[in-house]
Design an enzyme around this catalytic site. Sequence first.
Site, PDB file in Angstrom:
ATOM      1  N   HIS A 121     -15.786   1.385  -4.265  1.00  0.00           N
ATOM      2  CA  HIS A 121     -14.364   1.305  -3.935  1.00  0.00           C
ATOM      3  C   HIS A 121     -14.031   0.045  -3.128  1.00  0.00           C
ATOM      4  O   HIS A 121     -12.871  -0.262  -2.920  1.00  0.00           O
ATOM      5  CB  HIS A 121     -13.957   2.559  -3.160  1.00  0.00           C
ATOM      6  CG  HIS A 121     -12.488   2.830  -3.164  1.00  0.00           C
ATOM      7  ND1 HIS A 121     -11.765   3.035  -4.327  1.00  0.00           N
ATOM      8  CD2 HIS A 121     -11.585   2.910  -2.154  1.00  0.00           C
ATOM      9  CE1 HIS A 121     -10.485   3.241  -4.018  1.00  0.00           C
ATOM     10  NE2 HIS A 121     -10.352   3.162  -2.722  1.00  0.00           N
TER      11      HIS A 121
ATOM     12  N   TYR B 120       0.839  -1.204   0.000  1.00  0.00           N
ATOM     13  CA  TYR B 120       0.000   0.000   0.000  1.00  0.00           C
ATOM     14  C   TYR B 120       0.877   1.258   0.000  1.00  0.00           C
ATOM     15  O   TYR B 120       0.981   1.952  -0.979  1.00  0.00           O
ATOM     16  CB  TYR B 120      -0.965  -0.003   1.179  1.00  0.00           C
ATOM     17  CG  TYR B 120      -1.981   1.117   1.090  1.00  0.00           C
ATOM     18  CD1 TYR B 120      -3.073   1.005   0.245  1.00  0.00           C
ATOM     19  CD2 TYR B 120      -1.822   2.297   1.813  1.00  0.00           C
ATOM     20  CE1 TYR B 120      -4.002   2.027   0.124  1.00  0.00           C
ATOM     21  CE2 TYR B 120      -2.738   3.329   1.701  1.00  0.00           C
ATOM     22  CZ  TYR B 120      -3.828   3.189   0.859  1.00  0.00           C
ATOM     23  OH  TYR B 120      -4.728   4.223   0.739  1.00  0.00           O
TER      24      TYR B 120
ATOM     25  N   SER C 125      -6.334   0.879  -4.661  1.00  0.00           N
ATOM     26  CA  SER C 125      -6.450   2.314  -4.405  1.00  0.00           C
ATOM     27  C   SER C 125      -5.060   2.948  -4.532  1.00  0.00           C
ATOM     28  O   SER C 125      -4.468   2.906  -5.597  1.00  0.00           O
ATOM     29  CB  SER C 125      -7.078   2.554  -3.029  1.00  0.00           C
ATOM     30  OG  SER C 125      -7.515   3.873  -2.895  1.00  0.00           O
TER      31      SER C 125
ATOM     32  N   ASP D 242     -17.546   3.378  -8.295  1.00  0.00           N
ATOM     33  CA  ASP D 242     -16.469   3.866  -7.433  1.00  0.00           C
ATOM     34  C   ASP D 242     -16.396   5.386  -7.541  1.00  0.00           C
ATOM     35  O   ASP D 242     -15.945   5.920  -8.553  1.00  0.00           O
ATOM     36  CB  ASP D 242     -15.133   3.239  -7.835  1.00  0.00           C
ATOM     37  CG  ASP D 242     -14.028   3.518  -6.822  1.00  0.00           C
ATOM     38  OD1 ASP D 242     -14.207   4.425  -5.985  1.00  0.00           O
ATOM     39  OD2 ASP D 242     -12.997   2.824  -6.862  1.00  0.00           O
TER      40      ASP D 242
END
Length: 693
Positions: free
Chosen positions: A654, A455, A535, A619
């Site tokens: 999302h 991430y 993301s 999203d």
Amino acid sequence: MNYPETKTVDTIDTYFDVDVKDPYRWLEDDRSKETEAWVATQNKTTFGYLDSIPYRKDLKERLSKLWNYEKIGSPFKEGNYTYFYKNDGLQNQYVIYRYKTGENPSTASIFLDPNTFKEDGTISLGGISFSKNGKILAYSISEGGSDWRKILVMDAETKTIIEDTLVDIKFSGMSWYKNEGFYYSSYDKPEGSKLSAKTDQHKVYYHKLGTPQKNDKLIYGGTNKEKHRYIYGSVTEDNRYLIISPRVSTSGNKLYIKDLTNPNNKLVTILDHTDSDTYVIDNVGSKLFLVTNLNAPNKKIVTVDASNPTPDNWVDFIPETENVLSPSTGGGCFFTEYMIDAVSKVLQYDYHGKLIREVKLPGVGSAGGFGAKKEEKELYYSFTNYKTPGNIYKYDIDNGTSQLYRKPDIDFNPEDYESNQVFYTSKDGTKVPMIITHKKGLELNGKNPTILYGYGGFNISLTPSFSITNAIWMEQGGILAVPNLRGGGEYGKAWHNAGTKMQKQNVFDDFITAGEYLIQKKYTSSDYLAIRGGSNGGLLVGATITQRPDLAKVALPAVGVLDMLRYHTFTSGAGWAYDYGTAEDSKDMFEYLKAYSPLHNIKAGVEYPATLITTGDHDDRVVPAHSFKFAAELQSKQAGNNPTLIRIETDAGHGAGTPVSKIIEQYADIFGFTLYNMGFEVLPSKVNEKVKG
């Protein structure tokens, strides 16, 4: 692969005298028939390919079987009842049950069942908030995974809706003042598409029960002089204070307080700048307890009187340490969870700042949920790691003993797996931790299918936790490797800042070096490595394949931020500028963003990994146009035979609230695509069985 043809348009933006082409700009219009037709043809191509994978059905069946166990959350008390979330196994959404406090939990009955909101499970329950006496419930719902919410108000005793539905609410909690009404946050409805138009003027309202939404009182925000993209209002547990926390971006907030004992009282400033993340965790009378990283990058707790609450009057209560603090309160105590190399340690303090004890945890992993009302004598917490399904423990606040409250009955044996933390050296010499989990007895021969998941942003920490989908991957003989990249919060604000703006390349270097470590140590090789992230992690995967297309065989960017020059022009994207900066900030910032923006660094004639891009048509956090444009660009320039596909989920956003049925289908496709492109004709677990036989 024969990809659908994607038309190009002559769209050019100019930044600091530099022209940048954007040939797929038309795909940003999520309401156009052309975009709708493009989505349909791309999905037809993608699912045509996925249908040819021989063991995709086996993966779906195994996912369904493993998922099908009873899941129950920690109980919590509201009014005369004890509530808990429960999923029988394959229900699309968790159901809320309750029983009279003091009675046997076996008497529990359904209180609220989100599976009844819509047959296919695509309307999900968001947050819930009870009035102070527990007699009225406000709860939010999301339709199709959108961040936009509706709020319904229910009589908790009769389970009947008692007011008109509140609409057009986004990024909001619901915080009650006594039993009279609640505070919530929203934006004005945007012009243009509700799913992609910019929203940058957040407001806090007060809704008084029995009155229409149009009469709700604006408490803070809505002035052109001072724009805040996120503003939150909350009431202290004793109903005395309203706390207002305005933010310009996802990091840093101002802070104001209002004494509610007199309606004529004004907001008092605690902080008038956004140089820190600071919030009120509790109060005793006018004595406030604040959690802050102002001049304390790993966070500390300070006290101050509400009459004069500015930082020059703060007194350290629980000082900063070398480890990152995440505190909570319950039963008249503070529980301070510290991250030590991404692993939990929890200490218990009284309200005088005296250490009572260290909470003895069941093992090495992540503990969470140390919260309860002040009068409670016990609380519940969860414990998990990458190979241990989440267990719930009951904790006696007075004597500090933990008792196993609920252990899931899942067809997975943690004793068959091992999870080890290693430290590797990134490109600039920084030590980065990574946890590697796999079956015991695994041979390090460079041929193990491996997912490297990352991430690296927004101060978010990746701490060890169990996942059914990861369990399936490891069950098939796969390795899961999760590094704690810079940009995250594992080592405090300094670690976060080291992966932001013009230090963002550090994140990609940390991730690439993690892949090289796995290859060097023979866990895997490039032919058996997949990189995955969602993301901000989708950006990570996109940047990695454009910088090091040879590193991995498979790339799995999910709901990714992939156009770094335009991300801030959609929905709430401008709020991410603390981490990214924007192309308008300066020439240097523009050049830095353009140099790593995944969309702008795809080159013709390069063989990129087999890539399955995933996104949702609803999203409105990271709009699907990022993924649409990236897919079109990659398909037009991909050399070699590796497939470049995009899987677009309908009625999904999302990620939050996605029905279980859709999640199972998604992961059967993702894992099937991954293993198939690594050259497995049958599942790796079957290969191993054959070898052993």
